[in-house]
Each structure stands twice: as C-alpha cells, then as structure tokens.
Design an enzyme around this catalytic site. Structure first.
Site, PDB file in Angstrom:
ATOM      1  N   HIS A 133       0.841 -32.408   9.294  1.00 26.91           N
ATOM      2  CA  HIS A 133       0.612 -31.036   8.912  1.00 26.91           C
ATOM      3  C   HIS A 133      -0.317 -31.060   7.754  1.00 26.91           C
ATOM      4  O   HIS A 133      -1.200 -30.061   7.487  1.00 26.91           O
ATOM      5  CB  HIS A 133       1.677 -30.149   8.904  1.00 26.91           C
ATOM      6  N   THR A 140       1.973  -2.249   9.049  1.00 30.65           N
ATOM      7  CA  THR A 140       2.102  -3.480  10.281  1.00 30.65           C
ATOM      8  C   THR A 140       2.086  -4.609   9.548  1.00 30.65           C
ATOM      9  O   THR A 140       2.515  -5.469  10.231  1.00 30.65           O
ATOM     10  CB  THR A 140       1.003  -3.319  11.273  1.00 30.65           C
ATOM     11  N   ASP A 173       1.031  -1.221  -0.120  1.00 30.58           N
ATOM     12  CA  ASP A 173      -0.120  -0.031   0.198  1.00 30.58           C
ATOM     13  C   ASP A 173       0.951   1.057  -0.233  1.00 30.58           C
ATOM     14  O   ASP A 173       2.122   1.423  -0.407  1.00 30.58           O
ATOM     15  CB  ASP A 173      -1.069  -0.105   1.161  1.00 30.58           C
ATOM     16  N   HIS A 192       4.987 -25.607   9.139  1.00 29.60           N
ATOM     17  CA  HIS A 192       3.594 -26.387   9.852  1.00 29.60           C
ATOM     18  C   HIS A 192       2.528 -25.782   8.817  1.00 29.60           C
ATOM     19  O   HIS A 192       1.626 -26.681   9.034  1.00 29.60           O
ATOM     20  CB  HIS A 192       3.752 -26.034  11.135  1.00 29.60           C
ATOM     21  N   CYS A 252       2.803  -3.461   4.124  1.00 29.96           N
ATOM     22  CA  CYS A 252       1.846  -2.274   4.547  1.00 29.96           C
ATOM     23  C   CYS A 252       2.442  -1.923   5.901  1.00 29.96           C
ATOM     24  O   CYS A 252       3.746  -2.167   6.003  1.00 29.96           O
ATOM     25  CB  CYS A 252       0.323  -2.708   4.873  1.00 29.96           C
TER      26      CYS A 252
HETATM   27  C1  RB5 Z   1      -2.049   2.718   6.428  1.00 30.74           C
HETATM   28  O1  RB5 Z   1      -2.049   3.847   7.169  1.00 30.74           O
HETATM   29  C2  RB5 Z   1      -2.027   1.658   7.339  1.00 30.74           C
HETATM   30  O2  RB5 Z   1      -3.370   1.420   8.147  1.00 30.74           O
HETATM   31  C3  RB5 Z   1      -1.607   0.282   6.545  1.00 30.74           C
HETATM   32  O3  RB5 Z   1      -0.432   0.573   5.921  1.00 30.74           O
HETATM   33  C4  RB5 Z   1      -1.421  -1.072   7.468  1.00 30.74           C
HETATM   34  O4  RB5 Z   1      -0.838  -0.820   8.474  1.00 30.74           O
HETATM   35  C5  RB5 Z   1      -2.543  -1.747   7.776  1.00 30.74           C
HETATM   36  O5  RB5 Z   1      -2.741  -2.844   8.432  1.00 30.74           O
END
Ligand code: RB5
Length: 149
Positions: A133, A67, A8, A98, A65
């Site tokens: 598995h 996180t 993203d 697994h 992204c």
């Molecule tokens: C975008 O601001 C952020 O929410 C996205 O990159 C991500 O961290 C979502 O899980």
C-alpha cells in the site's frame, strides 16, 4: 495525537461534542472553527485543516459538514492530504489500513453523533498496513505534486 478539527455552520454542536470527547481521551486538539452557526463556506475551513496535516503541524484532521462530501473534496485538493468520508466501520478501517487517510470527514445531517464518535475512534486507532500500500499511496501523493501539473 495532534488533531485539527473544523466544520461548517451545519456542524457546530457536533464539533463541540467531538472536541470534548477527543480532549477527554488525551488528544491535543486545535479547533479551527467556525464558532457560531452563521452560514460559511466549508472550503474555507477544510483548507487550513488539511494544510496543517500536510505541513506536519498536526497528525490528523477531522472535518464536519452536512454530508462530509464538500469537506472531503476540498481537503483532497491540498497536496499531502488524504481525506475520506467515513460512513461505516469498513470505510473507517480500510481508509487507514490501505489508504493511510489523514483526514476524516463526517456528515452530521446523515450520520448520528454516536456513530461518528465510534467511527472516529476506530479510525484513530487503526494503523496503516504499509507494504504494497505504500507504493500506491506514494502514487496518490505524486498525482497532485507540483511537478506533475
Ligand atoms: C451546507 O448547507 C452544506 O452544503 C454543507 O454542510 C455540506 O453538506 C457540503 O458538502
């Protein structure tokens, strides 16, 4: 391997770096975008990547992204995708051994690019253990099969 890569707006630079690194090591990589830092919604990029893997058009998907979590939740909505956030060596290795994970997710706001590179290499090199598995992964796949809804 045939790999689809998507992100993203938070991870444009990191996506470019991984694209170069993966191609340099001989992988066939398709970049599914986005291609600039305009704000986008990560499910719009997770879904096509996960569908490519589920359809057998790609062997693996790599999603980035902020996180890694939003991409992972989104990818796991696609039947046949098994996505994991890889936050350390053990999660990278065990998600392959697994869980036969076929989608790797990373969070560029909480992980260093060098760590992401290392974890991705480990994940790509680690085979599925199969054996007991296989039954469990089969049950995961059955959970979201159209007939179980
Ligand atoms: C975008 O601001 C952020 O929410 C996205 O990159 C991500 O961290 C979502 O899980």
């Amino acid at each position: 391997m045939r790999i689809v890569l998507a992100a993203d707006h938070a991870a444009i630079a990191e996506k470019a770096a991984l694209l170069e690194a993966l191609r340099a090591t001989g992988h066939e990589v398709a970049d599914l975008g986005p291609f600039d830092t305009t704000s986008v919604d990560y499910p719009d990029f997770a879904a096509p990547a996960a569908r490519a893997v589920a359809a057998g058009e790609a062997d693996r998907a790599v999603l980035l992204c902020g996180t890694g979590i939003g991409q992972c939740i989104s990818a796991n909505k696609i039947h046949g995708a098994r996505a994991a956030v890889l936050w350390n060596d053990a999660s990278a290795e065990m998600s392959r051994r697994h869980n036969d994970a076929n989608v790797a997710c990373f969070g560029v706001r909480i992980q260093e690019l060098d760590d992401i590179r290392r974890l991705l290499s480990l994940w790509l090199e680690t085979p599925f253990d199969a054996g007991r598995h296989e039954r469990r992964v089969g049950k995961i796949n059955a959970l979201d099969a159209p007939a179980s809804r």
